[in-house]
Each structure stands twice: as structure tokens, then as C-alpha cells.
Write a protein that holds these residues in place. Structure first.
Motif, short mmCIF file in Angstrom:
data_model
loop_
_atom_site.label_atom_id
_atom_site.label_comp_id
_atom_site.label_asym_id
_atom_site.label_seq_id
_atom_site.Cartn_x
_atom_site.Cartn_y
_atom_site.Cartn_z
N VAL A 12 50.46 -143.70 37.10
CA VAL A 12 50.52 -143.21 35.59
C VAL A 12 49.21 -142.39 35.48
O VAL A 12 47.90 -142.87 35.89
CB VAL A 12 50.24 -144.32 34.49
CG1 VAL A 12 50.27 -143.84 33.24
CG2 VAL A 12 51.77 -144.85 34.80
N SER A 18 54.58 -138.15 35.00
CA SER A 18 54.50 -139.46 35.38
C SER A 18 54.96 -140.54 34.38
O SER A 18 55.56 -141.71 34.59
CB SER A 18 53.05 -139.95 35.94
OG SER A 18 52.20 -139.75 34.73
N ALA A 19 54.64 -140.34 32.88
CA ALA A 19 54.96 -141.46 32.07
C ALA A 19 56.45 -141.18 31.76
O ALA A 19 57.20 -142.41 31.53
CB ALA A 19 54.20 -140.92 30.83
N ASP A 20 57.09 -140.22 31.56
CA ASP A 20 58.47 -139.75 31.65
C ASP A 20 59.11 -140.70 32.79
O ASP A 20 60.23 -141.26 32.43
CB ASP A 20 58.92 -138.55 31.52
CG ASP A 20 58.38 -137.63 30.56
OD1 ASP A 20 58.10 -138.35 29.26
OD2 ASP A 20 58.22 -136.52 30.75
N ARG A 23 59.03 -144.26 31.92
CA ARG A 23 60.09 -144.56 30.78
C ARG A 23 61.51 -144.69 31.20
O ARG A 23 62.07 -145.51 30.69
CB ARG A 23 59.61 -143.50 29.64
CG ARG A 23 58.70 -143.43 28.91
CD ARG A 23 58.65 -142.65 27.59
NE ARG A 23 57.48 -142.51 26.92
CZ ARG A 23 56.45 -141.38 27.11
NH1 ARG A 23 56.82 -140.60 28.27
NH2 ARG A 23 55.35 -141.48 26.77
N GLU A 53 44.39 -144.68 31.47
CA GLU A 53 45.61 -144.84 32.28
C GLU A 53 46.30 -146.20 32.00
O GLU A 53 47.31 -146.22 31.84
CB GLU A 53 45.25 -144.51 33.68
CG GLU A 53 45.05 -142.98 33.99
CD GLU A 53 44.63 -142.91 35.29
OE1 GLU A 53 44.52 -141.55 35.79
OE2 GLU A 53 44.09 -143.84 36.16
N THR A 56 47.85 -146.56 28.77
CA THR A 56 48.82 -146.12 28.75
C THR A 56 50.22 -146.91 29.35
O THR A 56 51.31 -147.14 28.99
CB THR A 56 48.94 -144.55 29.29
OG1 THR A 56 48.11 -143.66 28.65
CG2 THR A 56 50.33 -143.95 29.44
N LEU A 57 49.64 -147.30 30.58
CA LEU A 57 50.67 -148.39 31.52
C LEU A 57 51.29 -149.51 30.49
O LEU A 57 52.16 -149.77 30.48
CB LEU A 57 49.86 -148.74 32.89
CG LEU A 57 50.72 -149.59 33.52
CD1 LEU A 57 51.87 -148.76 34.55
CD2 LEU A 57 49.72 -150.24 34.46
N LEU A 60 53.64 -148.29 28.11
CA LEU A 60 55.00 -148.17 28.67
C LEU A 60 55.75 -148.98 29.35
O LEU A 60 56.77 -149.52 29.13
CB LEU A 60 54.63 -147.11 30.06
CG LEU A 60 54.28 -145.78 29.66
CD1 LEU A 60 53.45 -144.99 31.07
CD2 LEU A 60 55.45 -144.94 28.86
#
Length: 248
Positions: A12, A18-20, A23, A53, A56-57, A60
Motif C-alpha cells: 500500500v 495499490s489501494a484499488d 479494495r 501507509e 490507509t491500510l 482498507l
């Protein structure tokens, strides 16, 4: 029956996509007709191991239940612990955990060497693993780590594998309840054997390794290949694995 989802190498923060990709994995898992008992993530959760990061992880992966994590060479132990809510007297020490499920134990071992890409099992981790396997000798055990303990014939990853596989072998061979070793690192859905024990490597989420016989060019990975996931099914002490590619 114990049903595990196994993902690895999310990286990530490495790119906008990377996030997509994460998801897509989460959406797929939430849509299963039968929820998994746990989701095992075998390292390289982040690209550089920063606070941002991991925040965000956490966002997600938030919808998933029963997350089982171990770090990879791109992760930062203390930052990962703090972001994901793990408390340890030694925040910078090996990130080792065990999880008792209904019919199995999942043991995650930190194979990382801070500041390096190759892996190694520290003496403390090996001693802890030996004691944990002994305490769980009444149920099948899955040992999880980032670095595969055996070559996969992908040179760019094999040179960065586990540096002391013989020390790990000495431990796992003492315990006949070890039914599999789950790994990441190689970005390639693959299987091997390690002293008679199946080694099952999850496909990469962030990208897929290009095998040496697949390309004439000096490329290590394909960032356009879709992310993948492994399912491990454990019933009556017997393990089966299925791999899936997530295309939407």
C-alpha cells in the motif's frame, strides 16, 4: 472445517492503484457465500512502512474480521504495531503471534531483518515457535512467514529468501502437527515442499512476478496483472489450497 483467505504483498502506497487492488480483494471477500474464518496477510503490507501507509491500510482492511498479520521486508515493526493496535513490551522486537481457531492454530513468525530485504528467523523467534507448537500439539498448525524457506526458482526472489532454513527445519520437524507453511514475498501463486511440509505462497496483490522463462526482457514484475488470493481449507488434519485471480 477451517477456511482461511491468504493474501500477501499489498505494498500500500507504492502506486495510485495499490489501494484499488486491496479494495477489490476486500470486496471479493465480503461477497463470499461462506465467510472465511480468518484472513492471513503474509507481509509487505506497506511500501515504505510509514504511518500514512498503515493508516490507509487500516482503513482498507477495516471491513474484514479476524485479520492475522505478519510483517515483510517493506514493513516497519513498531509503526505497524502502533497503527494496527498491537501492544508489545518490545515494540521493535520480532512481531510473532499465534491465533487459536476452532480446529487449528495459525502461527505468524517474523522473518524480517530490519533494513534488509532477505529474511532470517532469529533465535528468539525459533525458541518461541518451538514452544508455541508444543503448546498447540493437539491441533493442526499452520506456520506463516513472509520469506519462503525453500527456493521457488525465481532468481530475483530466491536470493532474498530465508537465510537460515535449516534452523527452521530443526524446529518444525520436531512437531508432526505442522500441516503447512504459508508465505508471501515472491508475488507468485506457487507451491513447494520443505522437509515434507507443503509451502504455499500467496499471489501478489500489488503485482505479479514475471517468471524467468516467461519474458525475454529484464523485468521482475507485472503491475497490470490482476491481484490474487489463496484459500486454504483444513479438514480432518488435511490441507487443500485454491488460488483465485480477482478481476473486478
Amino acid at each position: 472445517m477451517v477456511l482461511l483467505a491468504h493474501i500477501s504483498d499489498l505494498h500500500v502506497g507504492s502506486s495510485d492503484q495499490s489501494a484499488d487492488r486491496v479494495r477489490a480483494i476486500v470486496s471479493y471477500l465480503l461477497g463470499l457465500a461462506r465467510p472465511v474464518d480468518a484472513v492471513v496477510v503474509t507481509g509487505d503490507l506497506a511500501a515504505k512502512g510509514t504511518d500514512e501507509e498503515y493508516e490507509t491500510l487500516r482503513y482498507l482492511l477495516g471491513p474484514l474480521k479476524s485479520l492475522i498479520l505478519c510483517p515483510g521486508n517493506h514493513d516497519h515493526r513498531s509503526t505497524l504495531r502502533n497503527a494496527m493496535g498491537f501492544v508489545s513490551p518490545d515494540n521493535d522486537g520480532p512481531f510473532n503471534q499465534w491465533h487459536r481457531l476452532d480446529g487449528a492454530v495459525v502461527i505468524t513468525c517474523d522473518s524480517t531483518i530490519p533494513g534488509r530485504d532477505e529474511g532470517e528467523m532469529s533465535s528468539d523467534t525459533l525458541t518461541w515457535l518451538d514452544a508455541t507448537l508444543d503448546a498447540a500439539r493437539d491441533v493442526p498448525a499452520l506456520v506463516c512467514m513472509h520469506h519462503p524457506p525453500t527456493p521457488l526458482h525465481i532468481p530475483s526472489f530466491d536470493v532474498l529468501g530465508l537465510r537460515n532454513p535449516d534452523a527452521l527445519a530443526t524446529v518444525v520437524q520436531r512437531h508432526d502437527n505442522v500441516v503447512g507453511i504459508l508465505c508471501g514475498h515472491a508475488h507468485s501463486a506457487s507451491a513447494a515442499r520443505f522437509h515434507g511440509i507443503p509451502v504455499l505462497v500467496a499471489p501478489g496483490v500489488e503485482s505479479t512476478a514475471i517468471l524467468p522463462w516467461e519474458s525475454h526482457y529484464d523485468r521482475m514484475k507485472d503491475e497490470k496483472a490482476p491481484p490474487g488470493i489463496a484459500f486454504h481449507v483444513l479438514r480432518d488434519g488435511k490441507l487443500a489450497t485454491h488460488f483465485r485471480v480477482i478481476t473486478s
